[in-house]
Scaffold this motif. Structure first.
Motif, PDB file in Angstrom:
ATOM      1  N   THR A   4      59.018  37.527  46.689  1.00 13.76           N
ATOM      2  CA  THR A   4      58.044  36.860  45.820  1.00 13.76           C
ATOM      3  C   THR A   4      56.693  36.696  46.499  1.00 13.76           C
ATOM      4  OG1 THR A   4      58.798  34.687  46.550  1.00 13.76           O
ATOM      5  CG2 THR A   4      59.827  35.610  44.575  1.00 13.76           C
ATOM      6  N   GLY A   5      56.556  37.232  47.703  1.00 13.53           N
ATOM      7  CA  GLY A   5      55.299  37.118  48.445  1.00 13.53           C
ATOM      8  C   GLY A   5      54.141  37.808  47.748  1.00 13.53           C
ATOM      9  N   ASN A   6      54.404  38.936  47.126  1.00 15.99           N
ATOM     10  CA  ASN A   6      53.384  39.664  46.389  1.00 15.99           C
ATOM     11  C   ASN A   6      53.620  39.407  44.903  1.00 15.99           C
ATOM     12  OD1 ASN A   6      51.820  41.504  45.022  1.00 15.99           O
ATOM     13  ND2 ASN A   6      52.267  43.202  46.391  1.00 15.99           N
ATOM     14  N   HIS A   7      52.820  38.509  44.321  1.00 13.11           N
ATOM     15  CA  HIS A   7      53.046  38.093  42.940  1.00 13.11           C
ATOM     16  C   HIS A   7      52.952  39.246  41.948  1.00 13.11           C
ATOM     17  CE1 HIS A   7      53.415  33.954  43.949  1.00 13.11           C
ATOM     18  NE2 HIS A   7      52.250  33.962  44.583  1.00 13.11           N
ATOM     19  N   LEU A   8      51.983  40.121  42.119  1.00 15.76           N
ATOM     20  CA  LEU A   8      51.849  41.237  41.184  1.00 15.76           C
ATOM     21  C   LEU A   8      53.085  42.118  41.211  1.00 15.76           C
ATOM     22  CD1 LEU A   8      48.117  42.300  41.573  1.00 15.76           C
ATOM     23  CD2 LEU A   8      49.187  41.130  39.653  1.00 15.76           C
ATOM     24  N   ALA A   9      53.605  42.368  42.390  1.00 13.46           N
ATOM     25  CA  ALA A   9      54.812  43.187  42.503  1.00 13.46           C
ATOM     26  C   ALA A   9      56.004  42.467  41.880  1.00 13.46           C
ATOM     27  CB  ALA A   9      55.090  43.521  43.963  1.00 13.46           C
ATOM     28  N   LYS A  59      59.211  24.611  38.728  1.00 13.24           N
ATOM     29  CA  LYS A  59      58.967  24.375  40.155  1.00 13.24           C
ATOM     30  C   LYS A  59      58.289  25.637  40.663  1.00 13.24           C
ATOM     31  CE  LYS A  59      62.735  21.202  40.962  1.00 13.24           C
ATOM     32  NZ  LYS A  59      63.926  20.896  41.776  1.00 13.24           N
ATOM     33  N   GLU A  60      57.142  25.463  41.281  1.00  9.47           N
ATOM     34  CA  GLU A  60      56.266  26.582  41.624  1.00  9.47           C
ATOM     35  C   GLU A  60      56.949  27.657  42.469  1.00  9.47           C
ATOM     36  OE1 GLU A  60      53.336  27.055  40.251  1.00  9.47           O
ATOM     37  OE2 GLU A  60      53.645  25.167  39.208  1.00  9.47           O
ATOM     38  N   LEU A  61      56.633  28.894  42.148  1.00 16.15           N
ATOM     39  CA  LEU A  61      57.183  30.061  42.827  1.00 16.15           C
ATOM     40  C   LEU A  61      56.911  30.026  44.329  1.00 16.15           C
ATOM     41  CD1 LEU A  61      58.558  32.837  42.427  1.00 16.15           C
ATOM     42  CD2 LEU A  61      56.293  33.776  41.996  1.00 16.15           C
ATOM     43  N   GLU A  62      55.709  29.610  44.719  1.00 19.92           N
ATOM     44  CA  GLU A  62      55.340  29.569  46.134  1.00 19.92           C
ATOM     45  C   GLU A  62      56.204  28.581  46.909  1.00 19.92           C
ATOM     46  OE1 GLU A  62      52.994  28.927  43.699  1.00 19.92           O
ATOM     47  OE2 GLU A  62      52.132  30.930  43.636  1.00 19.92           O
ATOM     48  N   ASP A  63      56.540  27.453  46.259  1.00 21.25           N
ATOM     49  CA  ASP A  63      57.292  26.396  46.926  1.00 21.25           C
ATOM     50  C   ASP A  63      58.804  26.589  46.841  1.00 21.25           C
ATOM     51  OD1 ASP A  63      54.836  25.173  47.476  1.00 21.25           O
ATOM     52  OD2 ASP A  63      54.886  24.073  45.582  1.00 21.25           O
ATOM     53  N   TYR A  64      59.270  27.247  45.800  1.00 23.30           N
ATOM     54  CA  TYR A  64      60.701  27.424  45.557  1.00 23.30           C
ATOM     55  C   TYR A  64      61.018  28.881  45.228  1.00 23.30           C
ATOM     56  CZ  TYR A  64      60.586  22.350  45.175  1.00 23.30           C
ATOM     57  OH  TYR A  64      60.402  21.014  45.423  1.00 23.30           O
ATOM     58  N   PRO A  65      60.820  29.794  46.164  1.00 21.33           N
ATOM     59  CA  PRO A  65      61.067  31.213  45.869  1.00 21.33           C
ATOM     60  C   PRO A  65      62.518  31.500  45.497  1.00 21.33           C
ATOM     61  CG  PRO A  65      60.703  30.896  48.214  1.00 21.33           C
ATOM     62  CD  PRO A  65      60.391  29.593  47.542  1.00 21.33           C
ATOM     63  N   GLU A  66      63.438  30.658  45.950  1.00 16.65           N
ATOM     64  CA  GLU A  66      64.844  30.863  45.628  1.00 16.65           C
ATOM     65  C   GLU A  66      65.140  30.621  44.139  1.00 16.65           C
ATOM     66  OE1 GLU A  66      64.442  26.512  46.826  1.00 16.65           O
ATOM     67  OE2 GLU A  66      63.594  28.417  47.498  1.00 16.65           O
ATOM     68  N   LEU A  67      64.221  29.965  43.432  1.00 20.11           N
ATOM     69  CA  LEU A  67      64.396  29.694  42.003  1.00 20.11           C
ATOM     70  C   LEU A  67      63.616  30.685  41.130  1.00 20.11           C
ATOM     71  CD1 LEU A  67      64.082  25.792  42.028  1.00 20.11           C
ATOM     72  CD2 LEU A  67      66.173  27.168  42.026  1.00 20.11           C
ATOM     73  N   CYS A  68      63.143  31.764  41.731  1.00 20.85           N
ATOM     74  CA  CYS A  68      62.252  32.683  41.022  1.00 20.85           C
ATOM     75  C   CYS A  68      62.865  33.255  39.744  1.00 20.85           C
ATOM     76  CB  CYS A  68      61.781  33.807  41.940  1.00 20.85           C
ATOM     77  SG  CYS A  68      63.059  34.941  42.480  1.00 20.85           S
ATOM     78  N   LEU A  69      64.168  33.457  39.716  1.00 18.76           N
ATOM     79  CA  LEU A  69      64.821  34.028  38.537  1.00 18.76           C
ATOM     80  C   LEU A  69      65.827  33.070  37.913  1.00 18.76           C
ATOM     81  CD1 LEU A  69      65.350  37.665  39.850  1.00 18.76           C
ATOM     82  CD2 LEU A  69      63.606  36.861  38.248  1.00 18.76           C
ATOM     83  N   SER A  70      65.732  31.798  38.236  1.00 16.39           N
ATOM     84  CA  SER A  70      66.629  30.795  37.666  1.00 16.39           C
ATOM     85  C   SER A  70      66.135  30.411  36.279  1.00 16.39           C
ATOM     86  CB  SER A  70      66.681  29.565  38.568  1.00 16.39           C
ATOM     87  OG  SER A  70      67.385  28.530  37.918  1.00 16.39           O
ATOM     88  N   ILE A  71      66.940  30.671  35.279  1.00 13.66           N
ATOM     89  CA  ILE A  71      66.521  30.396  33.902  1.00 13.66           C
ATOM     90  C   ILE A  71      66.248  28.913  33.681  1.00 13.66           C
ATOM     91  CG2 ILE A  71      68.828  30.128  32.889  1.00 13.66           C
ATOM     92  CD1 ILE A  71      67.680  31.942  30.550  1.00 13.66           C
ATOM     93  N   ASP A  72      66.914  28.048  34.463  1.00 12.26           N
ATOM     94  CA  ASP A  72      66.691  26.609  34.336  1.00 12.26           C
ATOM     95  C   ASP A  72      65.355  26.167  34.920  1.00 12.26           C
ATOM     96  OD1 ASP A  72      69.161  26.295  33.097  1.00 12.26           O
ATOM     97  OD2 ASP A  72      70.194  25.980  35.007  1.00 12.26           O
ATOM     98  N   ASN A  73      64.704  27.037  35.677  1.00 15.14           N
ATOM     99  CA  ASN A  73      63.406  26.731  36.263  1.00 15.14           C
ATOM    100  C   ASN A  73      62.262  27.415  35.517  1.00 15.14           C
ATOM    101  OD1 ASN A  73      61.686  25.553  38.295  1.00 15.14           O
ATOM    102  ND2 ASN A  73      61.482  27.593  39.164  1.00 15.14           N
TER     103      ASN A  73
END
Length: 101
Positions: A4-9, A59-73
């Motif tokens: 998730t470091g490169n948002h566009l990607a 919960k922001e992607l930068e702060d919680y990258p582990e939740l990037c694909l969590s539908i609840d987030n």
């Protein structure tokens, strides 16, 4: 794990596109921010491209990258609610000084 470091990607991945579609279906293609205010906003209610629906990370992607694909987030927001949430909504100041008139 998705990078998730490169948002566009990240936002170009098939995983993101799939989960985004699932979230919009779950939210009935309605802005959840407007809904909390007792309003209904869909892409059909305002066909202007600048007022489209986005899928937002609660919960922001930068702060919680582990939740990037969590539908609840994730939730569907209209562009206006999304900009307000991220403090990007800037009220234009009046250029005219009414005292001069």
């Amino acid at each position: 794990m998705i990078n998730t470091g490169n948002h566009l990607a990240f936002y170009s991945t098939k995983e993101w596109k799939h989960i985004r579609s699932e979230v919009r279906k779950r939210d009935n293609n309605e802005c959840q921010g407007c809904k909390r205010q007792g309003k209904v906003f869909t892409n059909k209610s305002e066909p202007d491209k600048r007022k489209r629906l986005d899928v937002d990370h609660i919960k922001e992607l930068e702060d919680y990258p582990e939740l990037c694909l969590s539908i609840d987030n994730l939730e569907t927001l209209c562009l206006r609610c999304h900009n307000i949430k991220h403090n990007r909504y800037v009220k234009k100041e009046n250029k005219w000084n009414d005292e001069q008139w």
